[in-house]
Write a protein that holds these residues in place. Structure first.
Motif, PDB file in Angstrom:
ATOM      1  N   PRO A  43       0.977   9.617  -8.540  1.00 31.13           N
ATOM      2  CA  PRO A  43      -0.346   9.059  -8.205  1.00 31.13           C
ATOM      3  C   PRO A  43      -0.296   8.033  -7.083  1.00 31.13           C
ATOM      4  N   ILE A  44      -1.282   8.115  -6.219  1.00 34.11           N
ATOM      5  CA  ILE A  44      -1.406   7.184  -5.100  1.00 34.11           C
ATOM      6  C   ILE A  44      -2.621   6.298  -5.332  1.00 34.11           C
ATOM      7  N   LEU A  45      -2.466   5.016  -5.078  1.00 30.64           N
ATOM      8  CA  LEU A  45      -3.555   4.068  -5.262  1.00 30.64           C
ATOM      9  C   LEU A  45      -4.766   4.474  -4.430  1.00 30.64           C
ATOM     10  N   ALA A  57       3.788  -1.158   5.789  1.00 26.56           N
ATOM     11  CA  ALA A  57       2.896  -0.881   4.656  1.00 26.56           C
ATOM     12  C   ALA A  57       3.677  -0.453   3.431  1.00 26.56           C
ATOM     13  N   THR A  58       4.921  -0.042   3.639  1.00 27.21           N
ATOM     14  CA  THR A  58       5.677   0.581   2.540  1.00 27.21           C
ATOM     15  C   THR A  58       7.107   0.058   2.494  1.00 27.21           C
ATOM     16  N   ASP A  74       9.286  -0.187   8.123  1.00 26.07           N
ATOM     17  CA  ASP A  74      10.343  -0.529   7.174  1.00 26.07           C
ATOM     18  C   ASP A  74      11.727  -0.152   7.705  1.00 26.07           C
ATOM     19  N   ILE A  75      12.559  -1.145   7.923  1.00 25.67           N
ATOM     20  CA  ILE A  75      13.905  -0.894   8.438  1.00 25.67           C
ATOM     21  C   ILE A  75      14.827  -0.374   7.351  1.00 25.67           C
ATOM     22  N   MET A  76      14.501  -0.667   6.088  1.00 21.70           N
ATOM     23  CA  MET A  76      15.369  -0.246   4.988  1.00 21.70           C
ATOM     24  C   MET A  76      15.387   1.270   4.827  1.00 21.70           C
ATOM     25  N   SER A  77      14.254   1.904   5.052  1.00 26.47           N
ATOM     26  CA  SER A  77      14.224   3.368   4.925  1.00 26.47           C
ATOM     27  C   SER A  77      15.116   4.019   5.977  1.00 26.47           C
ATOM     28  N   ALA A 109       6.482   5.363  -1.004  1.00 29.04           N
ATOM     29  CA  ALA A 109       6.473   5.011   0.415  1.00 29.04           C
ATOM     30  C   ALA A 109       6.223   6.234   1.291  1.00 29.04           C
ATOM     31  N   GLU A 110       6.874   7.342   0.975  1.00 24.38           N
ATOM     32  CA  GLU A 110       6.682   8.560   1.764  1.00 24.38           C
ATOM     33  C   GLU A 110       5.244   9.062   1.679  1.00 24.38           C
TER      34      GLU A 110
END
Length: 828
Positions: A821-823, A631-632, A435-438, A796-797
């Protein structure tokens, strides 16, 4: 002080069937010396894993029993409480399991001894016991305990009653143990565990082992545990049939009460069973290859966002670009860091800095100047400087050759974000790994002192320059007044004639044409006056930055090319180069990438905070096709920055191979580590799991033995297949979050602090719905878009952290301590 024991004995009256043979020794079991903490660490870790297997059948109940004297001189002691508790629990188990009790079934539980705090010391037991979800049996259990207590007290003529406390429990067994230790104001260890009453599996096994930690307890295989869960399920079903056919009306066991489901309500609720149709990993990989190949060869200039889980094979497919591409083209591959670039076997990587030049580049990075200028400032002989100059020229030549001519080139996120549209136009396709946005939205910092330095240097000479300009203006004005007087005025005034001669004498030999002198110097003077005006305007803009309020995102002033030229020699070379490179778009060099001042001048928004200026550089996707593999993704950012060019491809999610066990009872935020208890619990938590062979991920610099930290887990492959503990919730910092929201054009003024959020939205009314879950969480804005953005950053983290084990490939165990919670997680 707690009662000490070092030779506990397992005692059981169970008769077991041949299906589950047992061999419980009656001889004392001796713990190795100094094994207390390590032993309890292994035990509660195992109990949490067992609890997950029983999670569809049972919920955890916290129960405390002690003796409350009425007229008796003293409360009952451990030696008297133990048989009461033991008998009551066995009666409860026998009543619940019927024939299965004879086959060895028992309720999973851990029992600790407590003596109370200094001001109120009473022997008592803390019990963490699993009770059925299907039936409300709390009253039934308490009735067995009360009856046995009353019978014993009557037998010995002890005027007292059972003092009972119950509470539905959410969280890890470790959290429960530390709660008890804090409550008792004592250290928690194996010496407080009542082995005679504890059983973590719900069945006694024939295997008694000493593990590597020195802890001795019953163990069963995963297969045996699965069989055991099945037996418990059958026993609970038969218990329901028994209740329907029975007329038993003992306290807490009438049909109506028992048929009521337990009131247990986990704070994290899944809103529906499954959100995704899971596929196999091979199927997901095949889908990813088809999607990636299609986007590579599509005839468009869209921003293709391909969302796929970690371990899907992104790097492997990037290495196959020559096979996947149908036509020849130049491809720029953008990776998070230099170490991730080294994992590729395809394409050209920019050359590494030679060892002989590393000191030069170090000076360049620290001072924000070019390597050539750093070389001039270095302390070396002329001969050595000449050698380094030749090597530097060769290094830059090779770098530019790769950037300009190679078909496939690798660069980092940082370099990509600062390249101009002209520079990026050399490539036909840009492939961005992760992810380039992060990366973009991680604010940079520049000390306010750097801006103050520019201000000081400009102010130091501006008054002198203004005086010089005024003096020159007066000179020219006086000169013009003499030149344009009439001849009669000159002839009639000997004084004027002498004054004219005096004024013109120094310059007449060099200026044959007086009119030409005026024509030349008048524009020059006007230009100097304009430059002075621009400098004053520049100072005003810099002063506006310095005097701006704290913790408030503001738009960065526009610094024109003329302003940059005005600075000139008034500032040092590093600042001058930073300004010039930003606006003239010179070829990007390494020092350019590391110049925080350059980044600031290119920023869209900034914010003052604790002696620094935080900012985010301006960014615009280039005109050619761009493919992002992650992935995020921070979807809010892509939607706002890519606009209509954004095309999203979601790859089906494969089944999890790993087991993710999550304690969502508290956030374990970084702020919570600032108090003594929080820091102690955190350190013991990390130490405990590392002792069990786990790798650890948490906050940066929070523990010396971390394998990675939040913010730097992307593309990390060294933890694949390992057991992992992730401790903490990487919450956004409100001050930084405001800058990010302002950058994206969101309503940043609605973002409040955590303190304000807690005051405005109490915990019980602060449930959020996200990604298929409803859970209590502190959000910083009422704006739905901002809330989604905040939750996406945190998710995302955590997903990147869990992805380090490659959970879709390996059967590892991941313990997550976070209230987010994480999926795919199973909640304690």
């Amino acid at each position: 002080m707690p009662t000490q024991f070092s030779t506990p004995t397992f005692i059981t009256n169970h008769k077991v069937s041949k299906a589950f043979p047992t061999n419980i020794p009656n001889q004392p079991i001796v713990f190795p010396q100094n094994s207390s903490r390590i032993s309890v660490n292994a035990l509660i870790h195992e109990f949490d894993k067992v609890r997950i297997q029983y999670r569809d059948l049972y919920f955890p109940l916290q129960l405390t029993i002690s003796s409350k004297r009425i007229s008796a001189k003293y409360p009952l002691k451990f030696t008297e409480l133990l048989p009461i508790v033991d008998k009551a629990i066995k009666q409860f188990e026998k009543y619940l399991f019927k024939k299965h009790y004879r086959r060895g079934l028992s309720i999973p539980k851990l029992v600790w001894r407590g003596t109370g705090s200094e001001d109120q010391r009473r022997d008592h037991y803390h019990i963490l016991i699993l009770l059925p979800l299907q039936y409300d049996l709390k009253a039934l259990l308490l009735s067995f305990i009360s009856e046995n207590y009353d019978s014993y007290a009557k037998l010995i003529d002890h005027d007292s009653r059972a003092d009972l406390f119950i509470k539905e429990y959410t969280g890890s067994s470790r959290e429960f143990l530390y709660y008890l230790a804090r409550l008792e104001k004592e250290e928690a260890g194996i010496d407080k565990l009542e082995l005679e009453l504890s059983n973590i599996y719900g069945q006694f096994s024939q295997n008694i082992i000493i593990n590597h930690c020195g802890f001795i307890h019953n163990t069963i295989s995963r297969c045996q545990l699965a069989q055991q869960v099945t037996l418990h399920r059958e026993a609970l079903s038969e218990f329901g049939n028994f209740v329907n056919a029975s007329s038993n009306e003992r306290i807490g066991s009438n049909k109506q009460d028992i048929h009521l489901p337990s009131a247990y309500d986990h704070p994290i609720r899944k809103l529906y069973n499954e959100r995704y149709n899971y596929v196999t990993l091979d199927e997901a990989r095949e889908e990813f290859v088809k999607t990636f190949t299609h986007t590579l060869n599509s005839n468009d200039n869209n921003i293709h966002l391909i969302i796929a889980v970690t371990g899907i094979g992104k790097s492997y497919q990037i290495n196959r670009l020559n096979e996947l591409l149908k036509n020849e083209c130049r491809v720029l591959i953008v990776s998070p860091r230099h170490d991730t670039i080294n994992e590729y076997s395809i394409g050209y990587k920019l050359p590494e800095v030679p060892n002989s030049l590393k000191d030069i580049f170090d000076i360049s990075y620290r001072l924000g100047i070019s390597p050539k200028k750093a070389l001039k400032q270095s302390n070396c002989s002329n001969e050595q400087r000449l050698f380094l100059k030749i090597e530097l020229e060769d290094f830059e030549k090779r770098t530019n050759s790769i950037l300009n001519d190679s078909p496939i080139v690798h660069i980092t996120h940082a370099r990509y974000l600062l390249m101009s549209q002209r520079q990026l136009s050399k490539w036909d396709i840009i492939v961005i790994d992760e992810d380039i946005m992060s990366t973009l939205l991680s604010p940079r910092k520049i000390p306010i002192g750097n801006i103050q330095l520019v201000m000081d240097k400009l102010n130091s000479n501006i008054l002198e320059e203004e005086e010089d300009i005024n003096r020159e203006r007066k000179k020219l004005s006086d000169f013009k007044s003499f030149i344009f007087r009439s001849s009669d005025q000159f002839l009639s005034s000997p004084t004027d004639r002498e004054e004219l001669i005096e004024k013109l004498a120094p310059i007449i030999p060099n200026i044959p044409n007086l009119d030409a002198y005026i024509r030349i110097n008048e524009p020059k003077l006007r230009e100097l006056e304009l430059e002075l005006k621009r400098k004053k305007n520049l100072i005003a803009k810099l002063n506006r930055i310095l005097s701006s309020p704290e913790n408030e995102p503001l738009k960065t002033p526009n610094f024109s090319n003329e302003m940059i030229k005005d600075i000139g020699a008034e500032i040092d070379e590093s600042v001058k180069k930073a300004f010039e490179e930003i606006l003239n778009e010179e070829e990007i060099t390494e020092d350019y990438l590391h110049s925080t001042l350059s980044l600031f001048l290119k920023s869209k928004n900034y914010q003052k905070f604790e002696g620094f200026i935080e900012f985010i550089p301006k960014f615009k996707f280039s005109s050619q096709k761009t493919i992002v593999l992650t992935a995020t993704p921070l979807m809010t950012a892509y939607e706002l920055l890519a606009g209509d060019r954004l095309v999203t491809h979601r790859i089906s999610i494969p089944e999890l191979m790993a087991t993710i066990i999550q304690d969502g009872s508290r956030s374990l935020s970084r702020n919570s580590l600032k108090n003594k208890y929080g820091e102690s619990f955190f350190n013991d938590l990390i130490d405990a799991y590392i002792e069990l062979g786990y790798s650890a991920i948490s906050y940066k610099d929070s523990h010396p033995l971390l394998s990675a930290h939040f913010g730097a887990t992307t593309s990390l492959r060294s933890l694949a297949g390992q057991n992992l503990i992730i401790a903490g919730t990487p919450n956004v910092r409100p001050e930084t979050f405001r800058v990010q929201c302002a950058y994206l054009g969101l309503n940043y003024t609605s973002v409040i602090s955590y303190t304000e959020a807690i005051e405005q939205r109490p915990k019980e009314g602060n449930n959020v719905t996200f990604n298929g879950y409803s859970f209590p969480f502190i959000t910083l804005s009422e704006d739905e878009d901002i809330t989604r953005f905040q939750l996406t950053i945190i998710e995302a983290e955590l997903i990147q952290a869990t992805g380090r084990t490659r959970p879709h490939e390996h059967s590892s165990t991941i313990f997550l301590f976070s209230n987010f919670p994480i999926l795919g997680a199973k909640f304690l």
